[in-house]
Scaffold this motif. Structure first.
Motif, PDB file in Angstrom:
ATOM      1  N   UNK A   1     -23.449   2.118 -10.577  1.00  0.00           N
ATOM      2  CA  UNK A   1     -22.908   1.868  -9.238  1.00  0.00           C
ATOM      3  C   UNK A   1     -22.840   3.144  -8.416  1.00  0.00           C
ATOM      4  N   UNK A   2     -22.569   2.990  -7.155  1.00  0.00           N
ATOM      5  CA  UNK A   2     -22.520   4.131  -6.251  1.00  0.00           C
ATOM      6  C   UNK A   2     -21.560   5.196  -6.760  1.00  0.00           C
ATOM      7  N   UNK A   3     -21.961   6.438  -6.582  1.00  0.00           N
ATOM      8  CA  UNK A   3     -21.118   7.565  -6.962  1.00  0.00           C
ATOM      9  C   UNK A   3     -19.783   7.495  -6.217  1.00  0.00           C
ATOM     10  N   UNK A   4     -18.714   7.781  -6.930  1.00  0.00           N
ATOM     11  CA  UNK A   4     -17.398   7.739  -6.311  1.00  0.00           C
ATOM     12  C   UNK A   4     -17.211   8.896  -5.333  1.00  0.00           C
ATOM     13  N   UNK A   5     -16.554   8.606  -4.224  1.00  0.00           N
ATOM     14  CA  UNK A   5     -16.233   9.665  -3.275  1.00  0.00           C
ATOM     15  C   UNK A   5     -15.005  10.415  -3.777  1.00  0.00           C
ATOM     16  N   UNK A   6     -15.173  11.725  -3.956  1.00  0.00           N
ATOM     17  CA  UNK A   6     -14.109  12.541  -4.532  1.00  0.00           C
ATOM     18  C   UNK A   6     -13.664  13.622  -3.558  1.00  0.00           C
ATOM     19  N   UNK A   7     -12.446  14.130  -3.722  1.00  0.00           N
ATOM     20  CA  UNK A   7     -12.004  15.247  -2.897  1.00  0.00           C
ATOM     21  C   UNK A   7     -12.954  16.436  -3.058  1.00  0.00           C
ATOM     22  N   UNK A   8     -13.068  17.220  -2.033  1.00  0.00           N
ATOM     23  CA  UNK A   8     -14.036  18.317  -2.018  1.00  0.00           C
ATOM     24  C   UNK A   8     -13.871  19.262  -3.196  1.00  0.00           C
ATOM     25  N   UNK A   9     -12.633  19.516  -3.593  1.00  0.00           N
ATOM     26  CA  UNK A   9     -12.396  20.510  -4.632  1.00  0.00           C
ATOM     27  C   UNK A   9     -12.950  20.126  -5.999  1.00  0.00           C
ATOM     28  N   UNK A  10     -13.207  18.811  -6.225  1.00  0.00           N
ATOM     29  CA  UNK A  10     -13.800  18.412  -7.512  1.00  0.00           C
ATOM     30  C   UNK A  10     -15.047  17.557  -7.306  1.00  0.00           C
ATOM     31  N   UNK A  11     -15.698  17.713  -6.171  1.00  0.00           N
ATOM     32  CA  UNK A  11     -16.879  16.891  -5.881  1.00  0.00           C
ATOM     33  C   UNK A  11     -17.994  17.131  -6.897  1.00  0.00           C
ATOM     34  N   UNK A  12     -17.959  18.254  -7.598  1.00  0.00           N
ATOM     35  CA  UNK A  12     -18.997  18.550  -8.596  1.00  0.00           C
ATOM     36  C   UNK A  12     -18.893  17.656  -9.824  1.00  0.00           C
ATOM     37  N   UNK A  13     -17.823  16.886  -9.934  1.00  0.00           N
ATOM     38  CA  UNK A  13     -17.688  15.996 -11.084  1.00  0.00           C
ATOM     39  C   UNK A  13     -18.763  14.923 -11.105  1.00  0.00           C
ATOM     40  N   UNK A  14     -19.189  14.474  -9.907  1.00  0.00           N
ATOM     41  CA  UNK A  14     -20.225  13.424  -9.821  1.00  0.00           C
ATOM     42  C   UNK A  14     -19.880  12.206 -10.663  1.00  0.00           C
ATOM     43  N   UNK A  15     -18.662  11.687 -10.499  1.00  0.00           N
ATOM     44  CA  UNK A  15     -18.261  10.495 -11.254  1.00  0.00           C
ATOM     45  C   UNK A  15     -19.112   9.298 -10.870  1.00  0.00           C
ATOM     46  N   UNK A  16     -19.685   8.635 -11.863  1.00  0.00           N
ATOM     47  CA  UNK A  16     -20.559   7.484 -11.640  1.00  0.00           C
ATOM     48  C   UNK A  16     -20.086   6.315 -12.497  1.00  0.00           C
ATOM     49  N   UNK A  17     -19.715   5.181 -11.904  1.00  0.00           N
ATOM     50  CA  UNK A  17     -19.324   3.999 -12.695  1.00  0.00           C
ATOM     51  C   UNK A  17     -20.563   3.291 -13.258  1.00  0.00           C
ATOM     52  N   UNK A  18     -20.437   2.714 -14.442  1.00  0.00           N
ATOM     53  CA  UNK A  18     -21.542   1.946 -15.019  1.00  0.00           C
ATOM     54  C   UNK A  18     -20.995   0.883 -15.968  1.00  0.00           C
ATOM     55  N   UNK A  19     -21.817  -0.149 -16.212  1.00  0.00           N
ATOM     56  CA  UNK A  19     -21.487  -1.222 -17.154  1.00  0.00           C
ATOM     57  C   UNK A  19     -22.677  -1.413 -18.081  1.00  0.00           C
TER      58      UNK A  19
END
Length: 387
Positions: A191-209
């Motif tokens: 799924x679409x990458x989660x929008x994160x606060x700028x300070x941790x945007x490098x996490x690139x959290x991605x939901x998947x099933x």
């Protein structure tokens, strides 16, 4: 809210009809395992002939929690258990006769595919929070943190739930891709990458099933392969064994490469490094946006730097419930106090806060409503012939 009233009614019903009054004995002991390590055991006893709800609702058939084999080696917090789904369903059906809970249940069913969940779920569920060894620095250039990953594991009977979730979340889904699991191609929904606060945007959290055989894995991670990696860990482990973590193994005095899958109804694991890592996350501005109740629960769980980890199990037996807690600490008194505090926080704070957060996120999604059943036309009455 109707949901809150319904949960209160559920809790009252459990206390009034559950079988608490049948408890006829309590026992507790504390055992010194080795320097800095203790095992605390408690037993609640009731007659083996008891049939009340508290003893039926938990699955006491001694089934191993094989979903723990999906847990990554860098897990810092794990909650895993199993309930008797058929008994829980009967309980909900009875309680639905009361207006507050009936309204709450109907409201929840419009937001979460509860029908598919109850029909395809085996009763096993696990939530794992890991902190990957790959570090990154927050935007302040000073705070180094482990990248977090969150896995929700469900034991399922078939692919119905995975299909329903995929259909409901299609509008956020990227093009489907294949994942290699046990040398077979399995559909991985990303799924679409989660929008994160700028300070941790490098996490690139991605939901998947992703689902393979009898496990469905929903991941929120810094890569789209977390779910398939977890499933590959499951199929690669020898039957009845789990990889686990070094911290988990140390609490049990075992080797991390040869641990047996435990048989229990509920397991709670807190790694020694959880408090240290949480202290780093608290330095970030994003911590200000964490719901106060959840922040308080996590802080209470983490404890102090002197708290070096905990592994607790609950096992329902025919004549009672057995509690075991393996704790690292200085004295029996301090480690037992730690077990009591973590139990209280877990039951009274963490679970309600996670439920509240999950419900809040689901309710924001514009999910398609379940179509109303088509009406069946009544058979036409033949006109009289006039003869």
């Amino acid at each position: 809210t109707p949901e809150a009233k319904g949960m209160v009614e559920l809790a009252l019903d459990a206390l009034q009809k559950g079988g608490v009054g049948e408890i006829d004995a309590l026992g507790i002991s504390s055992i010194f395992v080795k320097a800095g390590q203790f095992r605390h055991v408690a037993m609640v006893h009731h007659p083996s002939t008891s049939t009340n709800r508290l003893w039926r609702g938990l699955d006491n058939n001694g089934t191993a929690l094989n979903g723990l084999r999906l847990m990554s080696a860098d897990t810092v917090l794990a909650v895993h258990g199993r309930v008797n789904v058929s008994e829980m369903s009967r309980w909900f059906s009875e309680l639905n006769k009361s207006k507050p809970l009936a309204e709450a249940w109907q409201s929840l069913k419009t937001e979460v595919p509860m029908d598919a969940l109850m029909q395809s779920w085996t009763g096993e569920v696990g939530l794992f929070l890991s902190v990957n060894s790959t570090k990154f620095r927050a935007s302040d250039g000073k705070t180094e943190l482990g990248k977090p990953g969150l896995l929700l594991v469900l034991g399922v009977k078939d692919g119905a739930l995975e299909k329903v979730l995929g259909q409901q979340l299609t509008q956020w889904q990227e093009p489907s891709r294949k994942a290699k699991i046990n040398n077979q191609d399995v559909l991985l929904r990303v799924y679409d990458k989660l929008e994160l606060p700028e300070e941790i945007s490098r996490l690139d959290w991605v939901p998947s099933i992703c689902q393979s055989a009898n496990y469905l894995v929903l991941s929120f991670s810094f890569s789209d392969v977390a779910a398939s990696s977890a499933l590959n860990r499951h199929v690669a482990a020898p039957a009845g064994m789990m990889g686990g973590t070094g911290d988990w193994a140390a609490l049990l005095g075992q080797n991390a490469g040869s641990m047996s899958v435990p048989k229990a109804n509920l397991i709670f694991f807190l790694a020694p490094g959880f408090s240290t890592e949480l202290a780093k996350w608290k330095q970030l501005k994003l911590w200000e946006d964490v719901p106060s109740g959840l922040a308080s629960a996590l802080t209470s769980l983490a404890g102090s730097k002197e708290d070096k980890g905990l592994l607790a199990t609950v096992q329902v037996r025919n004549n009672g419930v057995l509690f075991k807690g393996y704790v690292m600490g200085q004295t029996s008194k301090l480690t037992f106090a730690r077990v009591k505090n973590v139990t209280r926080v877990f039951v009274a704070e963490l679970i309600p806060q996670l439920a509240k957060l999950t419900h809040g996120q689901w309710s924001k999604l514009d999910l398609p409503r379940k179509p109303a059943p088509a009406s069946t036309p009544s058979p036409e009455t033949p006109e009289p012939s006039g003869e």
